[in-house]
Design a protein around this motif. Structure first.
Motif, mmCIF file in Angstrom:
data_model
loop_
_atom_site.group_PDB
_atom_site.id
_atom_site.type_symbol
_atom_site.label_atom_id
_atom_site.label_comp_id
_atom_site.label_asym_id
_atom_site.label_seq_id
_atom_site.Cartn_x
_atom_site.Cartn_y
_atom_site.Cartn_z
ATOM 1 N N VAL A 1 0.827 -1.210 0.000
ATOM 2 C CA VAL A 1 0.000 0.000 0.000
ATOM 3 C C VAL A 1 0.860 1.257 0.000
ATOM 4 N N SER A 2 1.971 1.224 0.721
ATOM 5 C CA SER A 2 2.792 2.430 0.855
ATOM 6 C C SER A 2 3.980 2.462 -0.103
ATOM 7 N N ASN A 3 4.217 1.375 -0.844
ATOM 8 C CA ASN A 3 5.373 1.270 -1.748
ATOM 9 C C ASN A 3 6.700 1.511 -1.013
ATOM 10 N N GLN A 4 6.813 0.986 0.198
ATOM 11 C CA GLN A 4 8.029 1.110 1.006
ATOM 12 C C GLN A 4 8.765 -0.227 0.982
ATOM 13 N N ASN A 5 9.858 -0.283 0.235
ATOM 14 C CA ASN A 5 10.589 -1.548 0.150
ATOM 15 C C ASN A 5 11.366 -1.860 1.425
ATOM 16 N N VAL A 6 11.485 -0.914 2.336
ATOM 17 C CA VAL A 6 12.133 -1.180 3.625
ATOM 18 C C VAL A 6 11.310 -2.188 4.423
ATOM 19 N N LEU A 7 10.001 -2.130 4.272
ATOM 20 C CA LEU A 7 9.150 -3.083 4.981
ATOM 21 C C LEU A 7 9.342 -4.504 4.447
ATOM 22 N N LEU A 8 9.710 -4.628 3.180
ATOM 23 C CA LEU A 8 10.029 -5.950 2.633
ATOM 24 C C LEU A 8 11.268 -6.515 3.322
ATOM 25 N N MET A 9 12.253 -5.670 3.533
ATOM 26 C CA MET A 9 13.462 -6.111 4.227
ATOM 27 C C MET A 9 13.137 -6.569 5.653
ATOM 28 N N LEU A 10 12.305 -5.825 6.348
ATOM 29 C CA LEU A 10 11.935 -6.201 7.710
ATOM 30 C C LEU A 10 11.156 -7.520 7.722
ATOM 31 N N ALA A 11 10.292 -7.711 6.745
ATOM 32 C CA ALA A 11 9.551 -8.973 6.655
ATOM 33 C C ALA A 11 10.506 -10.143 6.398
ATOM 34 N N MET A 12 11.521 -9.919 5.575
ATOM 35 C CA MET A 12 12.492 -10.983 5.313
ATOM 36 C C MET A 12 13.304 -11.322 6.560
ATOM 37 N N VAL A 13 13.635 -10.325 7.366
ATOM 38 C CA VAL A 13 14.368 -10.586 8.610
ATOM 39 C C VAL A 13 13.514 -11.421 9.557
#
Length: 166
Positions: free
Chosen positions: A112-124
């Motif tokens: 929704v926010s197009n924040q790829n930093v949240l993808l990194m946090l999900a991967m961690v």
């Protein structure tokens, strides 16, 4: 005798782990390879989604590590093997399914926010599920089981260490 608990441990850990991996892969592919985008939010909303997602990731990871640290000694001190396995199955179900829900929420916030930093946090967070994944030998260490109890639970699948026999 304890087949139900062993199946519950295996099934819920696989659902939580591989479901989280699948959600992260699908969300990442959608973010980077898809021509579709959600309507752009304001900078204010994007910033707060990033902050909320980061706080959610940190709190869920802290919760998982704290629960693992506190629950394992309690389970080791249980009187019977049945109580140990029932408690461990409940612990694994709670841990893996709650982390799976957190990963889903993080990936939705990322899309929704197009924040790829949240993808990194999900991967961690998914990587911590790999570390907490309960294979046969991790169950033995977590619950402090003897070789006889492991043979009773897993039969021929459990291989006794040759150094312990000598």
């Amino acid at each position: 005798m304890f087949e139900k608990e062993i199946k519950t441990i295996k099934r819920t850990s696989q659902i939580g782990l591989w479901g989280s991996v699948g959600v992260v892969i699908v969300a990442g592919l959608f973010l980077y390879a898809s021509p579709w985008r959600f309507p752009q939010q304001t900078d204010y909303v994007n910033r707060w989604m990033l902050i909320a997602g980061s706080v959610l990731a940190v709190l869920s990871l802290s919760m998982a590590l704290l629960v693992i640290r506190k629950q394992m000694p309690r389970l080791r001190q249980s009187e019977t093997l049945g109580a140990k396995l029932t408690g461990y199955a409940a612990h694994i179900r709670s841990l893996f399914l709650s982390i799976f829900a957190v990963v889903i929420v993080l990936c939705l916030m990322m899309l929704v926010s197009n924040q790829n930093v949240l993808l990194m946090l999900a991967m961690v967070i998914v990587l911590t599920l790999f570390l907490a994944y309960p294979n046969i030998y991790k169950v033995k260490v977590d619950l402090g089981l003897s070789d006889e109890e492991m043979k009773m639970l897993y039969g021929d699948r459990y291989v006794v260490d040759s150094k312990d026999e000598a």
